[in-house]
Design an enzyme around this catalytic site. Structure first.
Site, PDB file in Angstrom:
ATOM      1  N   ASN A 196     -12.400  30.168 -12.914  1.00 40.29           N
ATOM      2  CA  ASN A 196     -10.900  30.644 -13.088  1.00 40.29           C
ATOM      3  C   ASN A 196     -10.597  30.953 -14.786  1.00 40.29           C
ATOM      4  O   ASN A 196      -9.569  30.676 -15.139  1.00 40.29           O
ATOM      5  CB  ASN A 196     -10.035  29.359 -12.471  1.00 40.29           C
ATOM      6  N   CYS A 236     -12.543  32.363  -8.363  1.00 44.40           N
ATOM      7  CA  CYS A 236     -13.953  32.600  -8.631  1.00 44.40           C
ATOM      8  C   CYS A 236     -14.338  31.075  -9.200  1.00 44.40           C
ATOM      9  O   CYS A 236     -13.893  30.121  -8.815  1.00 44.40           O
ATOM     10  CB  CYS A 236     -13.928  33.706  -9.767  1.00 44.40           C
ATOM     11  N   ASP A 265     -19.684  38.556 -12.226  1.00 47.63           N
ATOM     12  CA  ASP A 265     -19.033  37.622 -13.178  1.00 47.63           C
ATOM     13  C   ASP A 265     -19.148  38.409 -14.555  1.00 47.63           C
ATOM     14  O   ASP A 265     -20.630  38.752 -14.759  1.00 47.63           O
ATOM     15  CB  ASP A 265     -19.691  36.276 -13.114  1.00 47.63           C
ATOM     16  N   CYS A 285     -12.281  34.153 -15.869  1.00 48.94           N
ATOM     17  CA  CYS A 285     -12.488  35.676 -16.174  1.00 48.94           C
ATOM     18  C   CYS A 285     -11.918  36.513 -15.077  1.00 48.94           C
ATOM     19  O   CYS A 285     -10.964  36.919 -15.262  1.00 48.94           O
ATOM     20  CB  CYS A 285     -13.964  35.929 -16.297  1.00 48.94           C
ATOM     21  N   ARG A 286     -12.684  36.137 -13.969  1.00 48.73           N
ATOM     22  CA  ARG A 286     -12.215  37.188 -12.867  1.00 48.73           C
ATOM     23  C   ARG A 286     -11.175  36.835 -12.206  1.00 48.73           C
ATOM     24  O   ARG A 286     -10.110  37.616 -11.993  1.00 48.73           O
ATOM     25  CB  ARG A 286     -13.404  37.400 -11.807  1.00 48.73           C
ATOM     26  N   SER A 287     -10.736  35.543 -11.624  1.00 46.77           N
ATOM     27  CA  SER A 287      -9.589  35.176 -10.952  1.00 46.77           C
ATOM     28  C   SER A 287      -8.275  35.402 -11.695  1.00 46.77           C
ATOM     29  O   SER A 287      -7.421  35.853 -11.209  1.00 46.77           O
ATOM     30  CB  SER A 287      -9.900  33.979 -10.182  1.00 46.77           C
TER      31      SER A 287
END
Ligand SMILES: *[C@@H]1O[C@H](CO)[C@@H](O)[C@H](O)[C@H]1NC(C)=O
Ligand SMILES: *[C@@H]1O[C@H](CO)[C@@H](O)[C@H](O)[C@H]1NC(C)=O
Ligand SMILES: *[C@@H]1O[C@H](CO)[C@@H](O)[C@H](O)[C@H]1NC(C)=O
Length: 158
Positions: A16, A13, A130, A18-20
């Protein structure tokens, strides 16, 4: 290089944090549950260099902990090497996808298959938004999307 029969996936993302890292930790949990953790190399990374060396956002860590999952990931920026070593680079939104395709095109003979993680979602939610400016329920949505997409991805790549 990966041993015979090994496969590898890199979740990406923008930052690096939050999402990934959620995607990476959830993937590790699932392959461990399915007894195939020795078959997968799993990592995550950022397109940007904003957060290099940082732990995931506290809300991401809490969300994972609520689901009994640990992460010790530290943010890193993706490299040209990643396009040569990973089988799959799975990202979260159209902006990630554009950035990755552009960067990948500068790497000669790259092998990574660059896809939206959400393209595997049985519920067809293509984009994983996000949650950085959102609240805990936005992090929870990311978690749930990752679980659904990863299960379908693993089923397909069996
Ligand atoms: C994984 O291995 C454990 C311990 O050997 C076993 O109890 C479990 O049923 C296995 N799970 C799967 C999905 O094969
Ligand atoms: C979290 O990590 C610690 C230390 O590595 C370990 O002892 C614990 O079992 C882990 N918990 C979960 C839920 O994986
Ligand atoms: C989180 O934000 C969304 C949209 O702004 C809102 O609908 C929801 O009620 C909020 N959830 C919590 C747990 O605060």
């Amino acid at each position: 290089m990966a041993a015979e029969g090994m496969r590898s996936v890199l979740f990406v993302c923008l930052g690096n944090i939050c999402r990934s890292p959620i995607a990476e930790a959830v993937f590790r949990k699932l392959v461990t549950e399915q007894n195939i953790s020795d078959k997968w190399i799993t990592d995550s990374g950022a397109y940007s260099d904003w957060n290099v060396g940082l732990s995931p956002d506290a809300r991401a860590i809490n969300c994972l902990r609520d689901h009994g999952i640990n992460t010790s990931h530290k943010a890193r920026q993706i490299t040209n090497e990643d396009f040569l070593t990973f089988d799959y680079i799975l990202c979260m939104d159209e902006s990630n996808l554009r950035d990755l395709n552009r960067k990948g095109n500068q790497v000669k003979n790259y092998k990574a298959k660059i896809e939206l993680l959400g393209s595997y979602d049985p519920q067809k939610q293509l984009i994983i938004e996000d949650p950085y400016y959102g609240n805990d329920s936005d992090f929870e949505s990311v978690y749930e999307q990752c679980v659904r997409c990863h299960k379908a991805f693993l089923e397909k790549s069996r």
